[in-house]
Design a protein around this motif. Structure first.
Motif, PDB file in Angstrom:
ATOM      1  N   SER A  49    -108.013  -0.413   5.484  1.00  0.00           N
ATOM      2  CA  SER A  49    -107.570  -0.135   6.849  1.00  0.00           C
ATOM      3  C   SER A  49    -108.344   1.016   7.471  1.00  0.00           C
ATOM      4  O   SER A  49    -108.712   0.967   8.648  1.00  0.00           O
ATOM      5  CB  SER A  49    -106.070   0.181   6.854  1.00  0.00           C
ATOM      6  OG  SER A  49    -105.644   0.580   8.137  1.00  0.00           O
ATOM      7  N   ARG A  95    -110.315  -0.340  10.816  1.00  0.00           N
ATOM      8  CA  ARG A  95    -109.809  -0.001  12.149  1.00  0.00           C
ATOM      9  C   ARG A  95    -110.911   0.508  13.077  1.00  0.00           C
ATOM     10  O   ARG A  95    -110.714   0.602  14.288  1.00  0.00           O
ATOM     11  CB  ARG A  95    -108.683   1.025  12.047  1.00  0.00           C
ATOM     12  CG  ARG A  95    -109.097   2.397  11.602  1.00  0.00           C
ATOM     13  CD  ARG A  95    -107.920   3.356  11.476  1.00  0.00           C
ATOM     14  NE  ARG A  95    -106.998   2.977  10.427  1.00  0.00           N
ATOM     15  CZ  ARG A  95    -105.994   3.751  10.003  1.00  0.00           C
ATOM     16  NH1 ARG A  95    -105.780   4.931  10.559  1.00  0.00           N
ATOM     17  NH2 ARG A  95    -105.197   3.344   9.031  1.00  0.00           N
ATOM     18  N   ASP A 118    -101.799   0.319  11.011  1.00  0.00           N
ATOM     19  CA  ASP A 118    -103.226   0.551  11.276  1.00  0.00           C
ATOM     20  C   ASP A 118    -103.449   1.457  12.481  1.00  0.00           C
ATOM     21  O   ASP A 118    -104.408   1.277  13.235  1.00  0.00           O
ATOM     22  CB  ASP A 118    -103.958  -0.786  11.472  1.00  0.00           C
ATOM     23  CG  ASP A 118    -103.796  -1.705  10.278  1.00  0.00           C
ATOM     24  OD1 ASP A 118    -104.032  -1.251   9.146  1.00  0.00           O
ATOM     25  OD2 ASP A 118    -103.400  -2.872  10.469  1.00  0.00           O
ATOM     26  N   HIS A 170    -104.838  -2.833  14.751  1.00  0.00           N
ATOM     27  CA  HIS A 170    -104.174  -3.834  13.911  1.00  0.00           C
ATOM     28  C   HIS A 170    -104.575  -5.239  14.353  1.00  0.00           C
ATOM     29  O   HIS A 170    -104.847  -6.117  13.523  1.00  0.00           O
ATOM     30  CB  HIS A 170    -102.657  -3.668  13.991  1.00  0.00           C
ATOM     31  CG  HIS A 170    -101.902  -4.653  13.163  1.00  0.00           C
ATOM     32  ND1 HIS A 170    -102.014  -4.730  11.785  1.00  0.00           N
ATOM     33  CD2 HIS A 170    -101.025  -5.639  13.514  1.00  0.00           C
ATOM     34  CE1 HIS A 170    -101.241  -5.700  11.327  1.00  0.00           C
ATOM     35  NE2 HIS A 170    -100.638  -6.272  12.352  1.00  0.00           N
TER      36      HIS A 170
END
Length: 363
Positions: free
Chosen positions: A178, A182, A235, A241
């Motif tokens: 993540s 991201r 996230d 996300h």
């Protein structure tokens, strides 16, 4: 004095047994917590037992169950596609089946610890291995197959539904991914080695396990905005996300496009479940008799289609939806107009990508 010594020895023995028990429990907890976001501790209808063995001689092909009697069903979905709700439905449907060849019930293993060790585990000893080898290591794969589908004359159905991406302890962790994903575009995520390996490498999984098992995928589709709304705080926010989810949908699309039919049987490898059609609210906002009836018919259709696709003889199941609960998520109520506009653009960018177009049945 003599009785005191006996008591002391007994106390030491009891303490040793207690400590061994704690170690065993801790070890099993580590294995059970592979997927924190997917309730791995809940071994629903699983007959798996922890296997402690030092036998490293491998497994002969003659010891394996015939491929036709070992089926792995993977509910393939990104986070937020209601795999929690769908998995018990499929497991209940499987448990209601009777093998027409033998007259015995299917042996159903949901969230198998040994399959999870094979596909996901980054560490830990099991199946005679001090630590998990490469997931497509032939010896390792045979060990897993011989455990999840023992050659006992029964038909074994092994159900897995860990999402993509997925929280928990994997070879590539959700948290580490993540932090990188991201900052990336969906296309870059789909092209990244880290995403390809999380929570497992679908290509390696299918190529390695389909030699010994009938591997099927039930691709879960839920409207994109509802999917994002269900995990909107993850996230660091809805937009990153959304980018991550888009990336994994692209990755899934690529995998499914080149794995449409089984190279051995010619049967379709995957089908799509439109989970939104199972909810009453999909059919209207009033929850009246007509809408409930439409939802009931959609659920019957889903059961029939899934059973037919998987080659299971029974295509009805009255009790399969007993645990189902309609989602109450309403994306229009949780996203501000400006944010909703951006996410709608994300959704539109997936046109032609997701949901995937199913393969035609080969006659």
């Amino acid at each position: 004095m003599k009785s005191y010594r006996i008591f002391s020895r007994n106390a030491k023995y009891a303490a040793a047994v207690f400590l061994i028990g704690l170690v065993t429990i801790f070890h099993d907890i580590k294995l059970d917590n592979l997927d924190q976001s997917y309730d791995v501790d809940d071994d629903y209808m699983s007959s798996d037992k922890y296997i402690s063995t030092t036998d490293e001689r491998g497994v002969s092909d003659d010891d394996l169950s015939p491929r036709s009697r070992c089926q792995i069903v993977y509910l393939l979905g990104v986070e937020g596609t209601m795999h929690h709700g769908v998995e018990p439905i499929i497991a209940t449907l499987a448990a209601s089946q009777t093998d027409p060849e033998t007259g015995t019930a299917f042996a159903v293993h949901s969230k198998s610890k040994d399959l999870r060790y094979g596909l996901f585990a980054p560490t830990g000893s099991r199946l005679g291995f001090d630590s998990p080898p490469a997931m497509d290591d032939p010896k390792f794969v045979k060990k897993v197959i011989s455990s999840i589908c023992p050659n006992d004359g029964r038909k074994h159905i092994v159900i897995e539904a860990a999402s993509f991406p997925c929280g928990g302890k994997f070879r590539v962790s959700r948290g580490n991914g993540s932090r990188v994903w991201r900052e990336m575009t969906p296309e870059a995520i789909a092209n990244s080695e880290m995403a390809l390996e999380h929570p497992t490498n679908l290509y390696k999984f299918y190529d390695a396990y389909s030699k010994y098992a009938d591997v099927k995928f039930l691709a879960l589709h839920r409207p994109f905005l509802e999917t994002i709304a269900s995990h909107r705080t993850w996230d660091s926010g809805p937009i990153p996300h959304s980018n991550i989810i888009q990336g994994f949908l692209i990755l899934h699309k690529r995998f499914l496009d080149i794995h449409k039919t089984d190279p051995i049987t010619g049967d379709n490898v995957w089908t799509v479940i439109h989970v939104e059609k199972l909810s009453i609210k999909y059919h209207g906002l009033w929850h009246n008799r007509k809408e409930r009836k439409q939802a009931l018919e959609a659920r019957k259709d889903m059961i029939r289609n899934v059973a037919t696709f998987l080659g299971w003889p029974k295509v009805t199941c009255k009790q399969c939806f007993e645990s189902w609960r309609d989602s109450t998520t309403d994306y229009s109520q949780v996203f501000e107009p400006e944010l909703l506009k951006i996410l709608t653009e994300h959704k539109e960018s997936l046109s032609g990508i997701w949901p995937p177009v199913e393969a035609q049945t080969i006659v």
